[in-house]
Design an enzyme around this catalytic site. Structure first.
Site, PDB file in Angstrom:
ATOM      1  N   CYS A 102      -8.399   0.057 -12.287  1.00  0.00           N
ATOM      2  CA  CYS A 102      -9.227   0.967 -12.394  1.00  0.00           C
ATOM      3  C   CYS A 102     -10.570   0.107 -13.006  1.00  0.00           C
ATOM      4  O   CYS A 102     -10.320  -1.128 -13.702  1.00  0.00           O
ATOM      5  CB  CYS A 102      -9.131   2.105 -12.657  1.00  0.00           C
ATOM      6  SG  CYS A 102      -8.313   1.986 -14.440  1.00  0.00           S
ATOM      7  N   CYS A 136      -8.297  -1.183 -16.804  1.00  0.00           N
ATOM      8  CA  CYS A 136      -7.486  -1.904 -16.202  1.00  0.00           C
ATOM      9  C   CYS A 136      -7.749  -3.875 -15.952  1.00  0.00           C
ATOM     10  O   CYS A 136      -7.236  -4.184 -16.313  1.00  0.00           O
ATOM     11  CB  CYS A 136      -5.539  -1.385 -14.641  1.00  0.00           C
ATOM     12  SG  CYS A 136      -4.925  -0.026 -15.241  1.00  0.00           S
ATOM     13  N   HIS A 146      -1.445   3.413 -17.628  1.00  0.00           N
ATOM     14  CA  HIS A 146      -1.726   3.648 -16.115  1.00  0.00           C
ATOM     15  C   HIS A 146      -0.309   1.999 -16.086  1.00  0.00           C
ATOM     16  O   HIS A 146       0.120   1.176 -16.616  1.00  0.00           O
ATOM     17  CB  HIS A 146      -3.075   2.196 -15.994  1.00  0.00           C
ATOM     18  CG  HIS A 146      -4.553   3.975 -15.983  1.00  0.00           C
ATOM     19  ND1 HIS A 146      -5.084   3.425 -14.915  1.00  0.00           N
ATOM     20  CD2 HIS A 146      -4.022   5.142 -16.653  1.00  0.00           C
ATOM     21  CE1 HIS A 146      -5.894   4.360 -15.346  1.00  0.00           C
ATOM     22  NE2 HIS A 146      -4.933   5.402 -16.376  1.00  0.00           N
ATOM     23  N   GLU A 204      -0.986  -1.200 -14.637  1.00  0.00           N
ATOM     24  CA  GLU A 204      -1.282  -2.238 -14.871  1.00  0.00           C
ATOM     25  C   GLU A 204      -0.697  -2.344 -16.890  1.00  0.00           C
ATOM     26  O   GLU A 204      -0.646  -3.450 -16.600  1.00  0.00           O
ATOM     27  CB  GLU A 204      -2.211  -2.686 -14.919  1.00  0.00           C
ATOM     28  CG  GLU A 204      -2.559  -2.780 -13.170  1.00  0.00           C
ATOM     29  CD  GLU A 204      -3.075  -1.484 -12.136  1.00  0.00           C
ATOM     30  OE1 GLU A 204      -3.749  -1.143 -10.915  1.00  0.00           O
ATOM     31  OE2 GLU A 204      -2.819  -0.381 -12.559  1.00  0.00           O
TER      32      GLU A 204
END
Length: 157
Positions: free
Chosen positions: A84, A87, A54, A56
Protein backbone atom coordinates in the site's frame (compact mmCIF):
# COMPACT_ATOMS: atom_id res chain seq x y z
CA UNK A 1 21.77 -18.11 -4.41
CA UNK A 2 18.38 -17.08 -2.98
CA UNK A 3 15.36 -19.30 -3.30
CA UNK A 4 12.82 -16.59 -4.08
CA UNK A 5 9.89 -19.03 -4.37
CA UNK A 6 10.61 -20.41 -0.90
CA UNK A 7 10.66 -16.94 0.64
CA UNK A 8 7.49 -15.69 -1.09
CA UNK A 9 5.75 -18.89 0.04
CA UNK A 10 6.83 -18.14 3.61
CA UNK A 11 5.44 -14.58 3.35
CA UNK A 12 2.13 -15.98 2.06
CA UNK A 13 2.06 -18.51 4.91
CA UNK A 14 2.59 -15.67 7.41
CA UNK A 15 -0.42 -13.92 5.87
CA UNK A 16 -2.54 -17.04 6.35
CA UNK A 17 -1.38 -17.61 9.93
CA UNK A 18 -2.00 -14.02 10.96
CA UNK A 19 -5.44 -14.07 9.38
CA UNK A 20 -6.35 -17.40 11.03
CA UNK A 21 -5.14 -16.08 14.40
CA UNK A 22 -7.35 -13.00 13.96
CA UNK A 23 -4.36 -10.67 14.21
CA UNK A 24 -5.35 -8.65 11.15
CA UNK A 25 -5.85 -8.86 7.41
CA UNK A 26 -4.34 -11.51 5.14
CA UNK A 27 -0.92 -9.98 4.63
CA UNK A 28 2.57 -11.27 5.41
CA UNK A 29 6.12 -10.15 4.72
CA UNK A 30 9.70 -11.20 5.38
CA UNK A 31 13.07 -9.52 5.00
CA UNK A 32 16.02 -11.64 3.86
CA UNK A 33 19.72 -10.86 3.97
CA UNK A 34 22.34 -13.24 2.61
CA UNK A 35 19.74 -15.98 2.31
CA UNK A 36 18.69 -15.69 5.96
CA UNK A 37 15.40 -14.29 7.29
CA UNK A 38 16.15 -11.25 9.46
CA UNK A 39 12.59 -9.94 9.86
CA UNK A 40 9.07 -11.33 9.70
CA UNK A 41 5.70 -9.66 9.91
CA UNK A 42 2.04 -10.19 9.38
CA UNK A 43 -0.74 -7.64 9.47
CA UNK A 44 -1.55 -6.82 13.13
CA UNK A 45 -3.73 -3.75 12.68
CA UNK A 46 -6.82 -5.04 14.48
CA UNK A 47 -5.06 -7.05 17.20
CA UNK A 48 -2.82 -4.13 18.23
CA UNK A 49 -5.14 -1.23 17.37
CA UNK A 50 -2.28 0.16 15.30
CA UNK A 51 -3.16 1.33 11.78
CA UNK A 52 0.55 1.27 10.87
CA UNK A 53 1.02 -2.41 11.82
CA UNK A 54 0.98 -3.63 8.23
CA UNK A 55 3.01 -6.75 7.45
CA UNK A 56 5.76 -4.88 5.62
CA UNK A 57 6.17 -2.30 8.38
CA UNK A 58 6.27 -5.02 11.06
CA UNK A 59 8.87 -7.00 9.07
CA UNK A 60 10.97 -3.88 8.39
CA UNK A 61 10.95 -2.93 12.07
CA UNK A 62 12.03 -6.42 13.12
CA UNK A 63 14.75 -6.59 10.45
CA UNK A 64 16.15 -3.19 11.39
CA UNK A 65 16.24 -4.24 15.03
CA UNK A 66 17.95 -7.53 14.14
CA UNK A 67 20.50 -5.79 11.92
CA UNK A 68 20.94 -2.83 14.27
CA UNK A 69 20.46 -0.49 11.33
CA UNK A 70 17.81 1.91 10.04
CA UNK A 71 18.47 0.77 6.48
CA UNK A 72 18.09 -2.63 4.88
CA UNK A 73 21.27 -2.66 2.81
CA UNK A 74 21.71 -5.88 0.79
CA UNK A 75 18.25 -7.09 1.83
CA UNK A 76 15.26 -8.36 -0.12
CA UNK A 77 11.66 -7.89 1.01
CA UNK A 78 9.11 -10.56 0.16
CA UNK A 79 5.46 -9.66 0.67
CA UNK A 80 2.21 -11.48 0.06
CA UNK A 81 0.70 -8.42 -1.64
CA UNK A 82 1.77 -5.34 -3.56
CA UNK A 83 2.49 -2.73 -0.86
CA UNK A 84 0.00 0.00 0.00
CA UNK A 85 1.16 3.65 -0.17
CA UNK A 86 2.23 3.69 3.49
CA UNK A 87 4.25 0.51 3.14
CA UNK A 88 5.70 1.72 -0.14
CA UNK A 89 6.98 4.80 1.68
CA UNK A 90 8.44 2.66 4.48
CA UNK A 91 10.13 0.42 1.92
CA UNK A 92 11.75 3.37 0.17
CA UNK A 93 12.97 4.79 3.49
CA UNK A 94 14.39 1.38 4.50
CA UNK A 95 16.10 0.99 1.09
CA UNK A 96 16.11 -2.78 0.48
CA UNK A 97 17.70 -3.92 -2.77
CA UNK A 98 14.51 -5.46 -4.18
CA UNK A 99 10.89 -6.32 -3.40
CA UNK A 100 9.02 -9.42 -4.51
CA UNK A 101 5.23 -9.47 -4.10
CA UNK A 102 2.51 -12.06 -4.74
CA UNK A 103 -0.98 -10.54 -4.94
CA UNK A 104 -1.61 -7.24 -6.71
CA UNK A 105 -3.33 -4.18 -5.29
CA UNK A 106 -6.28 -5.02 -7.56
CA UNK A 107 -6.47 -8.45 -5.88
CA UNK A 108 -6.53 -6.70 -2.50
CA UNK A 109 -9.25 -4.29 -3.66
CA UNK A 110 -11.37 -7.26 -4.74
CA UNK A 111 -11.54 -8.43 -1.10
CA UNK A 112 -12.15 -4.99 0.43
CA UNK A 113 -8.63 -3.56 0.82
CA UNK A 114 -8.77 -0.74 -1.72
CA UNK A 115 -5.94 1.76 -1.42
CA UNK A 116 -6.68 3.65 -4.63
CA UNK A 117 -8.23 6.54 -2.69
CA UNK A 118 -4.87 7.12 -0.97
CA UNK A 119 -2.97 7.07 -4.26
CA UNK A 120 -5.50 9.62 -5.56
CA UNK A 121 -5.21 11.82 -2.45
CA UNK A 122 -1.44 12.06 -2.92
CA UNK A 123 -1.98 13.76 -6.27
CA UNK A 124 -4.60 16.22 -5.00
CA UNK A 125 -3.64 19.63 -3.65
CA UNK A 126 -3.79 19.79 0.14
CA UNK A 127 -6.68 22.24 0.03
CA UNK A 128 -8.84 19.64 -1.77
CA UNK A 129 -8.05 16.52 0.28
CA UNK A 130 -10.76 14.65 2.18
CA UNK A 131 -8.90 15.24 5.46
CA UNK A 132 -8.15 18.98 5.81
CA UNK A 133 -4.48 19.99 6.07
CA UNK A 134 -3.50 23.45 7.32
CA UNK A 135 0.00 24.82 7.75
CA UNK A 136 0.75 26.27 11.19
CA UNK A 137 3.95 27.25 13.04
CA UNK A 138 6.34 27.11 10.09
CA UNK A 139 8.59 29.93 11.33
CA UNK A 140 9.33 28.14 14.61
CA UNK A 141 9.70 24.74 12.91
CA UNK A 142 12.15 26.13 10.34
CA UNK A 143 14.47 27.14 13.19
CA UNK A 144 14.77 23.47 14.17
CA UNK A 145 15.42 22.50 10.54
CA UNK A 146 18.22 25.08 10.42
CA UNK A 147 19.64 23.67 13.65
CA UNK A 148 19.64 20.21 12.03
CA UNK A 149 21.30 21.60 8.90
CA UNK A 150 24.14 23.02 11.03
CA UNK A 151 24.38 20.14 13.54
CA UNK A 152 27.95 18.85 13.42
CA UNK A 153 27.35 15.42 14.96
CA UNK A 154 24.23 14.35 13.07
CA UNK A 155 23.88 10.87 11.61
CA UNK A 156 22.48 11.44 8.15
CA UNK A 157 20.04 9.05 6.55
Amino acid sequence: MCNHSKFITEAVELSRNGMNNNEGGPFGAIVVKDGKIVGKGNNRVTSTNDPTAHAEVVAIREACKTLNSFQLDDCILYTSCEPCPMCLGAIYWARPDKVFYANTREDAAAIGFDDDFIYEEINIGMENRKIPFEQLGREEALKVFNEWKNKADKLEY
